[in-house]
Motif scaffolding. Sequence first.
Motif, PDB file in Angstrom:
ATOM      1  N   ASN A  92     -21.895  23.955 -61.286  1.00 41.78           N
ATOM      2  CA  ASN A  92     -22.556  23.496 -62.507  1.00 41.78           C
ATOM      3  C   ASN A  92     -22.982  22.047 -62.281  1.00 41.78           C
ATOM      4  OD1 ASN A  92     -21.953  25.737 -64.361  1.00 41.78           O
ATOM      5  ND2 ASN A  92     -19.828  25.045 -64.241  1.00 41.78           N
ATOM      6  N   ASP A 141     -24.618  18.724 -64.484  1.00 41.23           N
ATOM      7  CA  ASP A 141     -25.109  18.111 -65.721  1.00 41.23           C
ATOM      8  C   ASP A 141     -25.468  16.665 -65.448  1.00 41.23           C
ATOM      9  OD1 ASP A 141     -24.603  19.980 -68.216  1.00 41.23           O
ATOM     10  OD2 ASP A 141     -22.880  20.228 -66.878  1.00 41.23           O
ATOM     11  N   ARG A 191     -16.484  22.252 -67.155  1.00 41.19           N
ATOM     12  CA  ARG A 191     -17.723  21.547 -67.515  1.00 41.19           C
ATOM     13  C   ARG A 191     -17.633  20.980 -68.926  1.00 41.19           C
ATOM     14  NH1 ARG A 191     -21.921  23.079 -70.688  1.00 41.19           N
ATOM     15  NH2 ARG A 191     -23.825  21.857 -70.385  1.00 41.19           N
ATOM     16  N   VAL A 249     -26.580  13.964 -73.128  1.00 38.28           N
ATOM     17  CA  VAL A 249     -26.432  15.028 -72.127  1.00 38.28           C
ATOM     18  C   VAL A 249     -27.778  15.722 -71.971  1.00 38.28           C
ATOM     19  CG1 VAL A 249     -25.200  17.118 -71.463  1.00 38.28           C
ATOM     20  CG2 VAL A 249     -24.022  15.344 -72.782  1.00 38.28           C
ATOM     21  N   GLN A 292     -30.047  21.253 -66.817  1.00 45.23           N
ATOM     22  CA  GLN A 292     -28.756  21.469 -66.177  1.00 45.23           C
ATOM     23  C   GLN A 292     -28.794  22.733 -65.345  1.00 45.23           C
ATOM     24  OE1 GLN A 292     -26.638  21.644 -69.935  1.00 45.23           O
ATOM     25  NE2 GLN A 292     -26.368  23.847 -69.736  1.00 45.23           N
TER      26      GLN A 292
END
Length: 432
Positions: free
Chosen positions: A208, A210, A291, A321, A325
Motif C-alpha cells: 500500500n 499513501d 495502513r 491524505v 494511492q
Amino acid sequence: MKSIVSALFVASSLFAADVASLTKAELPSLVSLYKELHANPELSMHEVETAARIAKELRAVGLEVTEKVGGNGIVGVLKNGDGPVILVRTDLDALPVKEQTGAPYASTKVVKDDLGREVNVMHACGHDIHMTSFVGTARVLAKTRDQWKGTVVMIGQHAEERVLGARLMLRAGLFSKFPKPDKALALHCASDMAHGQVGIVEGYALANVDSVEIVVKGVGGHGSMPHLCKDPIVLASQIVLALQTIVSREVKPGDPAVVTVGSIHGGTKSNIISDEVRLQLTLRSYKTETRKHLIYSIKRIVKAQAESANMPAEKMPEVIVSDDQAPALYNQPALCAEVRQHIGAVLGAENVLAREPVMGAEDFAEYGLTKEKVPLCMFWLGTQPPEAVAEAKAKGTTLPSLHSPFFKPIPGPSIETGVKAMASAVIGLMKP
C-alpha cells in the motif's frame, strides 16, 4: 500411467520448443521496437503516441483493439474458441528523469509537464521492456493458436507511475465492456536480477502506498524576537522526530510498515521566523488495518505536538491524505504456482527464482480488488548481465535501481526472457 507421463513430457517439450523458437525469430524486430520506444518516452497521462504505437502492433497480429479506454489506455482482444479469459497487462508511461546511461538509443526528450515546467523524460522503470515483451507475447500467442483455447485480453495501461491508470480503465468499463478475466498476469523489470531469470513472490509482493502532506502553521516574525512568534520550523522538527515512533513503537514487529518524511520546506531567510512549513510523507504497508493505523497515528501525533507548542486553534496543522494511492499487490499463491511451473518448462526451473516482497507500489493490484476478485500474478524480469549481478553480490554493492538515470536493461536477452516467460504462462493457463 508411464505412457501418459511420457506423452505429457513430450507435449511440454514441444510447447517449450515452439515458444522458444518463435520468440527467437521475433527478437530482432522486437529489439528495434524497444529502442524506438526507449528514445520516445511520454509522461503519465500523455502517452498518446506510445499507446497508438502499441495498438498498431496488436492490430498487426490480429487482435481487436480499442483505444482511449479511460484516457490513453488500450485494450486488445484475441479470441480462440471456448476457454478461460486471461488478462495480460503492460504499462505505457515514463518518468521525468534525465537519462545518463550513455546508450546510443538514449532518450534526449524534453517536454513540459502538467505544471508547465520543462523536464527530461526517460523510461527509467523499464516500461519499454514491458511493452516490447507484451508485443512479443501477442505475436507468439497469435502463432500458437493450436496450443491454447480461450480469450486473451491484452491491455496497455497508462499512468502507472501516478497509480491512476488501472482505476481509470476499470471505471471506463474494462471488466464490463470487454471479456471479464479469470486470471491476470503482468511482469516488471528487476534491476538486481540477471537476464534469463524471472522471480516470483507469493502473497503480498508490493505495498500500500499513501502520500501525506502536513502543513505546519505558525506566527512569523523577527528571528531576534522568538518570544513574540510561534515557530513552525521548531514544531515541524518535533513532528518529524515524533513520527519515527509510529513504526518502532506502535506497529507490531514483523508487520511491514514505513513512514518516510521525504520533503520539508519552510522559511526564506536566516533572521525571519516563517509562518508555515510543509512536510511531504510517503507511507508504506501491506495490511489494510496497518495502513489505517499509520494515517490515524500521524494525525494524532501532529495534533498533540501542536497542542504542546500552545498553538491557537486557528493555527493547528493540516494533515492532507492524497487520493492518489496504490493498494498492496497480493499475488495469489495458487496462480503463482501454476505460472512458476509453466515458465519453468521454457526457461528451466532453476531460472524461476523465489523473491522477497518489497515496499514499492504498483496499481496492477487494482485489477484484483473489484467485486470479481480476479487472481493476480506479477513476476519480476531479470535485466542485467549475469556477471554484473554476481560481481555486485560479491562486493556487497548495488546496481543502478529502477527510477535511476543510470538504469540500463540489456535489451536482447531481457526481452527474449520476457516474451518466453509471459507467452508460456498464458499458453499454459489456457491449455485445452
